[in-house]
Design a protein around this motif. Structure first.
Motif, mmCIF file in Angstrom:
data_model
loop_
_atom_site.group_PDB
_atom_site.id
_atom_site.type_symbol
_atom_site.label_atom_id
_atom_site.label_comp_id
_atom_site.label_asym_id
_atom_site.label_seq_id
_atom_site.Cartn_x
_atom_site.Cartn_y
_atom_site.Cartn_z
ATOM 1 N N GLU A 97 4.907 -18.040 30.785
ATOM 2 C CA GLU A 97 4.243 -17.275 31.843
ATOM 3 C C GLU A 97 5.001 -15.971 32.099
ATOM 4 O O GLU A 97 6.233 -15.925 31.985
ATOM 5 N N PRO A 98 4.285 -14.902 32.456
ATOM 6 C CA PRO A 98 4.972 -13.652 32.800
ATOM 7 C C PRO A 98 5.713 -13.790 34.131
ATOM 8 O O PRO A 98 5.232 -14.438 35.063
ATOM 9 N N HIS A 100 6.122 -11.572 36.307
ATOM 10 C CA HIS A 100 5.433 -10.883 37.419
ATOM 11 C C HIS A 100 4.380 -11.770 38.092
ATOM 12 O O HIS A 100 3.885 -11.422 39.168
ATOM 13 N N LYS A 101 4.033 -12.894 37.489
ATOM 14 C CA LYS A 101 3.151 -13.843 38.180
ATOM 15 C C LYS A 101 3.809 -14.330 39.465
ATOM 16 O O LYS A 101 3.131 -14.600 40.461
ATOM 17 N N TYR A 102 5.140 -14.441 39.444
ATOM 18 C CA TYR A 102 5.898 -14.941 40.598
ATOM 19 C C TYR A 102 6.612 -13.816 41.348
ATOM 20 O O TYR A 102 6.978 -13.983 42.507
ATOM 21 N N PRO A 104 5.467 -10.183 41.831
ATOM 22 C CA PRO A 104 4.451 -9.142 41.566
ATOM 23 C C PRO A 104 5.025 -7.733 41.514
ATOM 24 O O PRO A 104 4.524 -6.884 40.749
ATOM 25 N N GLU A 105 6.083 -7.468 42.310
ATOM 26 C CA GLU A 105 6.631 -6.116 42.344
ATOM 27 C C GLU A 105 7.328 -5.734 41.036
ATOM 28 O O GLU A 105 7.695 -4.573 40.835
ATOM 29 N N TRP A 106 7.505 -6.692 40.120
ATOM 30 C CA TRP A 106 8.105 -6.391 38.825
ATOM 31 C C TRP A 106 7.050 -6.081 37.756
ATOM 32 O O TRP A 106 7.397 -5.837 36.598
ATOM 33 N N LYS A 107 5.798 -6.095 38.101
ATOM 34 C CA LYS A 107 4.747 -5.979 37.082
ATOM 35 C C LYS A 107 4.847 -4.685 36.289
ATOM 36 O O LYS A 107 4.551 -4.652 35.077
ATOM 37 N N ASN A 108 5.262 -3.611 36.932
ATOM 38 C CA ASN A 108 5.294 -2.311 36.256
ATOM 39 C C ASN A 108 6.713 -1.854 35.919
ATOM 40 O O ASN A 108 6.964 -0.654 35.786
ATOM 41 N N PRO A 128 5.188 -7.969 28.460
ATOM 42 C CA PRO A 128 5.767 -8.340 29.762
ATOM 43 C C PRO A 128 6.984 -9.262 29.591
ATOM 44 O O PRO A 128 7.118 -9.966 28.573
#
Length: 422
Positions: A97-98, A100-102, A104-108, A128
């Motif tokens: 799993e990515p 950023h699923k847990y 979210p602020e790391w998604k980008n 990711p």
């Protein structure tokens, strides 16, 4: 501590253990390199050797004892990793799993190209960051003490991953969202705060504070009563002093000439470890005893179970102790780290442990499938399933790279085996 048995009864040599203790005494304790040492060797279900010598606290002339409490620093990482894999076994999270699923602020999160904080130039990662990247240190995160890049410098500025912790787990996650990755996840291996992030995720996924999860799911069930993120007042008299091999108490993690002198780095009477920390570090925050850590190792050596308490299934443990570095490569081939607790050829990395793939390439006696790690204050352990062997070494000297004690112990302890399983 379990009562020692005759080394010969488990296929080991007492004469070799006597030689090891004499080596520790003359080369390290009497020479002023280590204040004291504790060595425990467990084989075929019994303690084959257990010895202490020297001091836990040089200033107060307090002798090192069987129940001395040590800062185990990065030997926290295997415990945190086991705790996380308990959640994987329960189907609450998956390795692919990515992140950023847990978070979210790391998604980008971008990858460093140029610049200094806060004006970094970045590029998008090729993929990711995945949960497995955190466990095997291929996430692109780093440690400030690496002192290799502008990203490391940003970690130091924010005190992320320092030996003396700053902030909280929540603030660390927020700070990391503002700093680019060293490289795109999966492209390289870099020793990092990844396991601190795993600790954060354990709290988020389990719904209980990370430290409470460890206590209720691992420490209390196994009877590891002296393992915690701080040393309570009732046990403070058993807490060792920590020293630096680098005057005046600094920490140079890279190769340098040591003079064999010690500087007090953390006084056990005034240590920050005497109170619960604000930042509960799954990467390096625990204190423990050799006896407690042996209990943890015995559970792993026994396929994830001890005394009716099962932490993990044997297949999960086998997964954790397989090499997970991309392409099946070893650490020197894939590493960008200027420092780690293991850098030998022929050694890969699993999910929380270094893993020996080819002893011939390490040029040190051992077995394929051994797994191990150590701590910044020169504590270390390894487990050899083929030989039914677990070894724990304790002292308190920063950094762990100061002296080649781990290499020496491996050679000397394997020489003590008179009845090999291989």
């Amino acid at each position: 501590m379990l009562a020692p048995t005759s080394p010969e009864s488990v296929g080991m040599s007492k004469a070799c253990f006597d030689r090891i203790e004499a080596h520790l005494k003359s080369r390290y304790v009497d020479a002023g390199r280590f204040p004291g040492t504790q060595l425990v060797v467990y084989r075929r279900g019994k303690v084959a050797h257990s010895a202490v010598q020297g001091f836990a606290d040089l200033e107060r002339k307090a002798p090192l004892r069987d129940d001395t409490i040590f800062r185990i620093y990065s030997m926290t990482k295997p415990i945190t990793s086991v705790a996380f894999m308990m959640l994987v076994e329960e189907g609450r999270v998956a390795l692919d799993e990515p992140v950023h699923k847990y978070i979210p602020e790391w998604k980008n999160l971008g990858v460093f190209v140029a610049g200094t904080a806060p004006a970094f130039l970045t590029r998008p990662p090729s993929r990711p960051m995945l949960i497995v990247d955190l466990l095997r240190h291929t996430s692109g995160l780093t440690y400030g003490f690496q002192q290799r890049s502008n990203v490391d410098a940003a970690y130091r500025e924010q005190k992320i991953g320092d030996v003396v912790k700053a902030g909280t787990l929540d603030s660390m996650i927020a700070d990391l969202a503002k700093i680019p990755l060293e490289f795109s996840p999966g492209e390289a291996w870099n020793y990092s705060v990844s396991t601190d992030v795993i600790g954060y995720l354990i709290g988020k996924i389990s719904g209980m504070p990370f430290e409470q999860f460890l206590k209720t799911r691992i420490f209390d069930p196994l009877g590891m009563a002296d393992t915690d993120f701080f040393v309570p007042a009732a046990k403070a008299s058993r807490f060792a002093a920590c020293y630096s091999a680098d005057p005046p108490g600094a920490m140079t993690f890279h190769a340098t000439e040591r003079k064999g002198t010690l500087t007090l780095q953390d006084d056990p009477a005034t240590s920050s470890f005497l109170a619960p920390p604000d930042l509960v570090s799954g990467g390096g925050g625990l204190c423990s005893t050799a006896s407690d850590y042996l209990t943890f190792c015995r559970a792993l050596l026994n396929g994830g179970e001890l005394g009716g308490v099962r932490l993990l299934g044997p297949k999960t443990l086998k997964l954790m102790t397989s090499n997970h570095l991309p392409g099946g490569r070893d650490l020197p081939e894939l590493s960008r780290s200027l420092f780690s607790e293991a850098t030998y050829n022929g050694i890969g990395f699993g999910l929380g442990f270094s893993v020996t793939m080819d002893p011939a390439k390490t040029l040190i006696a051992g077995s394929p499938g051994e797994y191990a790690w150590g701590g910044a204050a020169t504590t270390s352990f390894w487990i050899d399933p083929a030989e039914e062997l677990a070894v724990i070494f304790m002292t308190q000297v920063l950094p762990s790279s100061a002296y080649p004690i781990r290499r020496e112990l491996r050679s000397m302890i394997y020489s003590a085996i008179t009845d090999s399983n291989l």
